[in-house]
Design an enzyme around this catalytic site. Structure first.
Site, short mmCIF file in Angstrom:
data_model
loop_
_atom_site.label_atom_id
_atom_site.label_comp_id
_atom_site.label_asym_id
_atom_site.label_seq_id
_atom_site.Cartn_x
_atom_site.Cartn_y
_atom_site.Cartn_z
N THR A 72 0.90 -0.97 0.17
CA THR A 72 -0.02 0.00 -0.02
C THR A 72 1.00 1.15 -0.21
O THR A 72 0.62 2.12 -0.73
CB THR A 72 -0.87 -0.18 1.22
OG1 THR A 72 -1.89 -1.10 1.09
CG2 THR A 72 -2.04 1.41 1.50
N ASN A 149 -6.13 -9.63 -7.52
CA ASN A 149 -6.18 -10.35 -6.39
C ASN A 149 -7.56 -11.30 -5.95
O ASN A 149 -7.65 -12.03 -5.47
CB ASN A 149 -6.06 -9.37 -4.96
CG ASN A 149 -6.79 -8.09 -5.16
OD1 ASN A 149 -6.71 -7.51 -6.12
ND2 ASN A 149 -7.80 -8.05 -4.41
N GLN A 179 0.63 -9.88 -6.22
CA GLN A 179 -0.05 -11.30 -6.20
C GLN A 179 0.84 -12.20 -7.22
O GLN A 179 0.39 -13.40 -7.33
CB GLN A 179 -1.46 -11.30 -6.60
CG GLN A 179 -2.28 -10.29 -5.46
CD GLN A 179 -2.69 -11.28 -4.21
OE1 GLN A 179 -2.19 -12.52 -4.12
NE2 GLN A 179 -3.32 -10.60 -3.41
N SER A 198 4.89 -7.06 -1.68
CA SER A 198 4.48 -7.18 -0.11
C SER A 198 5.04 -8.48 0.21
O SER A 198 5.11 -9.58 -0.14
CB SER A 198 2.70 -7.10 -0.22
OG SER A 198 2.62 -7.40 1.14
N THR A 236 13.86 4.89 10.73
CA THR A 236 14.74 3.72 11.00
C THR A 236 14.18 2.62 10.45
O THR A 236 13.03 1.95 10.73
CB THR A 236 14.74 3.60 12.45
OG1 THR A 236 15.45 5.11 12.96
CG2 THR A 236 16.18 2.58 12.91
N CYS A 322 -9.73 -6.78 1.55
CA CYS A 322 -9.75 -5.29 1.97
C CYS A 322 -11.29 -4.70 1.70
O CYS A 322 -11.46 -3.68 2.02
CB CYS A 322 -9.07 -4.69 0.86
SG CYS A 322 -7.47 -4.99 1.14
#
Ligand code: PLP
Length: 386
Positions: A72, A149, A179, A198, A236, A322
């Site tokens: 995202t 997806n 995907q 991802s 970081t 989602c």
């Protein structure tokens, strides 16, 4: 009860080796990767190793790989970063994007950008020339997914990028590769400027992902701060998550051919068995990834069957994770009727599944259809999944 996890497009179980990599980083290399002392250098070394592993899977240079919190974030960076570097005020995308692409692009539309959303062709394919035809001098960005997806539909992203660049080499091409990454053969990134991935779809923890950005291209960051990730993503670095991601990429990518073979067998087996059930419709008329199968059942709403299957230990999804309870916006664009979309199930396989799980799954499904069929229930319940 034995669990059969068939919802790998929503997320995957973290693999042991990735957990060990994260543990090692937390126990042994706990320094800040920006620190100049030994503890910092140890942490930085782990990040470099992970970056090398990602570059190998992406077939790109090591310094073309960046880490983020997930796809995202990567998609948002690609979209906003690309339009802010260009004077163009138009964007080309598809009608079937994940919300992590659709919503940032809708946001641009609200700000005055012209958005062209390419539909699937009548022959069930996306055509590179449709993207090229939609591109003009004012186009800043072309953004599209590699594998859908919800349905597993594969888009010809390599050819789309080539056609777009031929029409206008200045257009920034972004691919949401989530995907397909480490699951299908990588498309060539020769004409693709930005490719998002991802971790949690490939057996790494949630909250980590990344992107490829072509070396010769510069974009504007979303997050400003200490200049981490060459200034493109300050903050970081999470060395444990990055290490786990590197490990997951290496192992998942090196096994992908073997796993693809297994998924093909599983999908054929499941498709054959489902086709024997009266009224079941397979949404598979497009070229699809073998690890996602989307189908509609007769007369029973998705979530009723979803919870019935859950009671037998089978986890599936009623669309995309989602969309939580909202009807799919993608399926109608692919010709799935509203009634079919109300009773859709998505099964998505992963490395821990086996073909032996298919027969008991179909038996549990048939039982559910017998129990709940014809008595259509109201659309309550928890709704759709990622
Ligand atoms: N793009 C696609 C195609 C996805 O399937 C997903 C997750 O479901 C995302 C983007 C978002 O990825 P992340 O959960 O890493 O933010």
């Amino acid at each position: 009860m034995y669990e059969h996890y068939f919802d790998n497009a929503a997320t995957t179980k973290v693999r042991e080796e990735a957990i060990e990599a994260a543990n090692y980083a937390m126990h042994t290399c706990y320094g800040n990767a920006s620190s100049l002392h030994r503890a910092g250098m140890d942490a930085e070394n782990l990040i470099t190793q992970a970056r090398r592993k990602a570059a190998k899977a992406l077939h790109c240079l090591v310094d073309e790989v960046y880490f983020t919190s997930g796809a995202t974030e990567s998609n948002n960076l690609a979209i906003s970063g690309a339009v802010r570097r260009s004077r163009g005020k138009a964007v080309v995308t598809t009608q079937i994007e994940h919300p992590a692409v659709k919503n940032p692009i809708d946001h641009l539309e609200a700000k005055g950008y012209t958005i062209k959303r390419i539909p699937i062709g009548e022959d069930g394919k996306f055509h590179p020339e449709d993207f090229a035809n939609a591109v003009d001098e004012d186009t800043a960005l072309v953004s599209c997914m590699w594998v859908n997806n919800e349905t597993g539909l594969i888009l010809p992203v390599e050819q789309i990028a080539a056609a777009v660049k031929l029409k206008n080499p200045n257009v920034f091409v972004h691919v949401d590769g989530v995907q397909g990454f480490c699951k299908l053969k990588m498309p060539s990134l020769k004409q693709i400027d930005f490719f998002s991935f991802s971790g949690h779809k490939i057996y790494a923890p949630k909250g980590i992902g990344g992107f490829y950005l072509r070396k010769s291209v510069s974009i504007q960051p979303l997050v400003l701060g200490g200049g981490h990730e060459k200034g493109l993503r300050s903050g970081t670095e999470s060395v444990p998550l990055i290490s786990a991601l590197g490990m997951a990429i290496e192992l998942t990518d090196s096994d992908k051919e073997k796993n693809l073979e297994k998924y093909r067998k599983m999908q054929i087996n499941l498709s054959e068995k489902l086709s024997e059930i009266p009224g079941v419709i397979l949404h598979k008329k497009w070229e699809c990834a073998p690890y996602i199968l989307n189908f509609s059942v007769p007369d029973v709403r998705s979530e009723i069957l979803l919870h019935h299957l859950e009671s037998y230990g089978f986890y599936v999804s009623s669309g995309s994770a989602c969309s939580k309870g909202l009807p799919s916006e993608v399926l109608p664009s692919l010709g799935v009727t509203k009634k079919q979309a109300d009773s859709v199930l998505r099964v998505s396989f992963g490395i821990y599944n086996s073909v032996e799980e298919i027969a008991p799954f179909v038996e549990a499904l048939k039982e559910g259809l017998q129990r709940y069929g014809k008595r259509s229930h109201s659309n309550k319940g928890r709704g759709n999944r990622p």
